[in-house]
Structures are given as C-alpha cells and as structure tokens.
Write a protein that holds these residues in place. Structure first.
Motif, short mmCIF file in Angstrom:
data_model
loop_
_atom_site.label_atom_id
_atom_site.label_comp_id
_atom_site.label_asym_id
_atom_site.label_seq_id
_atom_site.Cartn_x
_atom_site.Cartn_y
_atom_site.Cartn_z
N LEU A 200 0.86 -1.17 0.00
CA LEU A 200 0.00 0.00 0.00
C LEU A 200 0.90 1.23 0.00
O LEU A 200 2.01 1.19 0.54
CB LEU A 200 -0.90 0.01 1.23
N LEU A 201 0.45 2.32 -0.58
CA LEU A 201 1.34 3.46 -0.81
C LEU A 201 0.74 4.77 -0.32
O LEU A 201 -0.40 5.10 -0.64
CB LEU A 201 1.67 3.58 -2.30
N PHE A 202 1.55 5.50 0.45
CA PHE A 202 1.23 6.87 0.84
C PHE A 202 2.29 7.78 0.23
O PHE A 202 3.49 7.56 0.44
CB PHE A 202 1.24 7.01 2.37
N VAL A 203 1.85 8.80 -0.51
CA VAL A 203 2.76 9.79 -1.07
C VAL A 203 2.38 11.15 -0.49
O VAL A 203 1.28 11.64 -0.75
CB VAL A 203 2.68 9.84 -2.61
N PRO A 237 7.93 13.50 0.61
CA PRO A 237 8.65 13.97 1.80
C PRO A 237 8.63 12.98 2.95
O PRO A 237 9.62 12.82 3.67
CB PRO A 237 7.92 15.27 2.17
N ALA A 238 7.50 12.27 3.13
CA ALA A 238 7.44 11.27 4.20
C ALA A 238 8.41 10.13 3.94
O ALA A 238 8.97 9.55 4.87
CB ALA A 238 6.02 10.72 4.34
N LEU A 243 12.04 8.56 10.30
CA LEU A 243 10.93 8.13 11.14
C LEU A 243 11.36 6.95 12.00
O LEU A 243 12.27 6.20 11.65
CB LEU A 243 9.74 7.72 10.27
N GLU A 244 10.68 6.80 13.10
CA GLU A 244 10.93 5.65 13.97
C GLU A 244 10.61 4.36 13.22
O GLU A 244 9.56 4.26 12.57
CB GLU A 244 10.05 5.74 15.21
N PRO A 245 11.51 3.37 13.22
CA PRO A 245 11.24 2.12 12.50
C PRO A 245 9.95 1.46 13.00
O PRO A 245 9.68 1.42 14.20
CB PRO A 245 12.47 1.26 12.83
N ARG A 246 9.15 0.98 12.05
CA ARG A 246 7.90 0.31 12.39
C ARG A 246 7.78 -0.95 11.54
O ARG A 246 8.09 -0.92 10.34
CB ARG A 246 6.69 1.22 12.10
N THR A 252 11.11 5.28 1.22
CA THR A 252 11.78 5.17 -0.07
C THR A 252 13.00 6.07 -0.23
O THR A 252 13.81 5.86 -1.13
CB THR A 252 10.81 5.55 -1.20
N GLY A 253 13.13 7.12 0.60
CA GLY A 253 14.05 8.18 0.25
C GLY A 253 13.46 8.99 -0.90
O GLY A 253 12.35 8.75 -1.37
N TRP A 254 14.23 10.01 -1.36
CA TRP A 254 13.73 10.83 -2.47
C TRP A 254 13.75 10.01 -3.76
O TRP A 254 14.71 9.30 -4.05
CB TRP A 254 14.59 12.07 -2.65
#
Length: 366
Positions: A200-203, A237-238, A243-246, A252-254
């Motif tokens: 699943l993808l969040f951009v 940007p996210a 971020l804290e590893p989950r 992805t990085g840029w």
C-alpha cells in the motif's frame, strides 16, 4: 495585452504548486490567444539569487530584475508599494500563482489561493506562509480576482472573506500525461530500493494535515486483524523523512519522477487520508495510473475523486483501518483500471488553462 505570472514556484525542487505553474504555462499561451486574441505571456520570479526559470514554453519570456522575496512580501504586507510595474514594466494583468498578488498601478490582479492552510492550520506552516494572512486580504481589498483549484476551496474563500460569486473562479487542475502510461517498478529496481513486491502506498508529507500518524496506527491495526494486509510504503517527503522504525512500514528516500510514477503504478492501492487538501493531485495521479484509492471523505477529495475512491472518516483510526482492509481485498480488473484512467483523463491542463484565460478576461473587464 501583456500578461505576467509569478513563476517563483518553478525554482528549485518543485512541489504540487510548482507542477501547477509549469503545466499552466505550457497550456496558457494557446488558451489566452483563443480567449483574448493578441496577448503575450511572460513570467517573473522573486529571488535574490537571480535564478533563471528552466524550460519555459516557446514565446514565454522571463522578465524583471533580481528581487528578494522576503523584502518584497514584507513591504507588500504593509503598503501598496512597490507596484509590480516598477519591477517588470507595463503589464495589463498580473497573476500571483502562489497566494501573493503584488500591488499594481493599473494592471488587473488575479491571485491563486490553493487552500486556506495559513488560516485553518496556522500552527503547521512557516513564517512565509503565515504572511498570507496579511497579503491575501490586501489583494482582495484592491479588487483581485481569486482562482482556486476546487469548488470546495472556492466556497471556503467566499465564506472566509465574504466575497461574491463573481470574485472567485474555479480552475481545476490536470494530471500529467506520463501517469497514464506508468508501469510498475521492475523487480531489480524494487530490490535496489528495498521495497516489497506488494504494498500500500502513501505519497505526501509528514505534517499533521496529511494525517500520517493516524494512517500508521490504522495500518498496524489492519495488519493485526489480517496479517495479509500489505506493507505500507511511504514516499514523497514522508519517504525521505527520518521516522521511527515500524514493522511493515518502508520508506523510499527521495525518488525521481520516473520511479515515483512506477511506484504508484505498482501499488495495491494508494492512500490519501488527509484532514485538509486544496485539490489532492495524488488522487488524480493514482487514478491515472489505474490504481485503487483510499481517501478521506472531505469535500475536496470527494470532488476530485468522484465515485472512484473508498472514502473514510480521517479522524477515525478504526474507519481508516477498515478502509485499508477494503482496498487491500478489492478487485482490480483491467476494465476497472481503464475506467479509473478514463475518469482521470477528464481533468486536463488545457481545461485548467482555458478556465484561467476566462478568468483573465473577467478581471480585465471589471
């Protein structure tokens, strides 16, 4: 007629507003010619570093001297000086593409207000954006015509500033052509980026308005209820943030545009659970790539996504988790993918430019 636009959003890394300005400029000369006849389009920027705007369309020139944005905006927030003609010469209309419409001597003013984040989410924006609280009302008092990317934002602007319908025009955004032909990342490239083959993808960004914290909680809840729920990939940007590893979450990085298009095209579903949006370009981009979509049920995203998204209450973690389960299990046939693309094709930059040119005519006839 001479029309001048602020092209400062084209300098440096381009955000959604930068893409808006770039695509508008490409389609605008033809739309202006059809609507207004003999007219020229040029651009200026507010930058002390004298950076040249790259890849301007044929016939569009960059004009004006080096001009520090901070100094100019500070002056314009206090007084109607200096007028734009002192910086770029005679012009008949100035379009402030990014909230800021400078004062003019005689030129008509048009200003794009992309959203009301500077008022509704003031605690989340920087000082430059907070300055819109002074700059936008000053332009409106001078009679500027407002452009918004959606009917939802138009309604917010009319209510906030008590404007009549004739003072606000809607110019819906378009979606770039490469999204329609995007293909999933090859396995070798996924491996290089450390990405799963099903996700699943969040951009988007990490700020409160994008609602990432609730999405992360909902994803964990969904995977707890159903371990078959795909991992969550964070991009934009996210994806570049620390971020804290989950467990089950990958950043992805840029990414360059090609990788981002392919990342969206290969997603099980694209997620946009925002608390507030001015338009929501990721909605169109996901649909243009043929992907299922989970979006928050706010007015803007319902307006843009139409019947092609699963909508959820963005303030309810349980509702988001249920939505994740729904889109994870949803059918995704070739016919459905093409239907999503067909819907996205109704949003074009040519249409945006035509609506903008119509607004220019209205502004110059006031």
């Amino acid at each position: 007629m001479r029309i001048t636009l602020d092209a400062t959003p084209l300098l440096g890394r381009r955000t959604g507003i930068g893409r808006y300005v770039a695509q508008l400029l490409t389609a605008l000369p033809g739309a202006v010619a059809a609507e207004l006849g003999d007219a020229t389009v040029d651009v200026c920027t507010w930058s002390w570093r004298a950076r040249t705007v790259p890849d301007l369309p044929p016939g569009v020139a960059q004009v004006g001297p080096r001009a520090p944005a901070r100094v100019l905006r500070s002056a314009w927030a206090r007084a109607d000086l200096p007028p734009i003609e002192l910086l770029v010469g005679r012009t008949d209309l100035f379009h402030g593409t990014n909230f800021v419409s400078p004062p003019t001597r005689h030129a008509a003013e048009v200003v794009t207000v992309h959203d009301l984040t500077y008022l509704r989410w003031a605690e989340t924006v920087d000082a430059a954006s907070l300055a819109y609280r002074d700059l936008v009302p000053r332009a409106l008092r001078r009679g500027a015509l407002v452009l918004t990317p959606s009917e939802a934002v138009a309604a917010q602007v009319r209510d906030e500033y008590r404007l009549g319908a004739d003072r606000v025009a809607v110019t819906p955004l378009g979606v770039d052509d490469p999204w329609f032909s995007a293909l999933p990342l090859p396995a070798a490239r996924r491996d290089q980026l450390g990405l799963p083959d099903d996700y699943l993808l969040f951009v988007g960004a990490t700020g409160p308005r994008k609602n990432l914290d609730r999405l992360l909680l909902a994803h964990r809840e969904a995977r707890s209820a159903d371990p078959g729920t795909p991992p969550l990939v964070l991009a934009g940007p996210a994806g570049a943030a620390t971020l804290e590893p989950r467990e089950g979450v990958v950043t992805t990085g840029w990414l360059d545009d090609g990788d981002l298009h392919a990342l969206v095209a290969g997603a099980r579903a694209v997620l946009l659970p925002s608390l507030d949006e001015g338009f929501g370009l990721p909605v169109l981009e996901a649909l243009a790539a043929g992907r299922p979509l989970l979006a928050s049920g706010i007015d803007t995203l319902r307006e843009v996504g139409g019947p092609w998204a699963t909508y959820v209450d963005p303030t309810d973690v349980d509702a988001i988790a249920a939505g994740l389960s729904t889109v994870s299990r949803a059918q995704d046939t070739a016919e459905q993918r093409e239907a999503r693309r067909a819907y996205a094709r109704t949003f074009t930059w040519a249409r945006c430019a035509e609506a903008t040119a119509e607004a220019y005519r209205t502004a110059t006839q006031r």
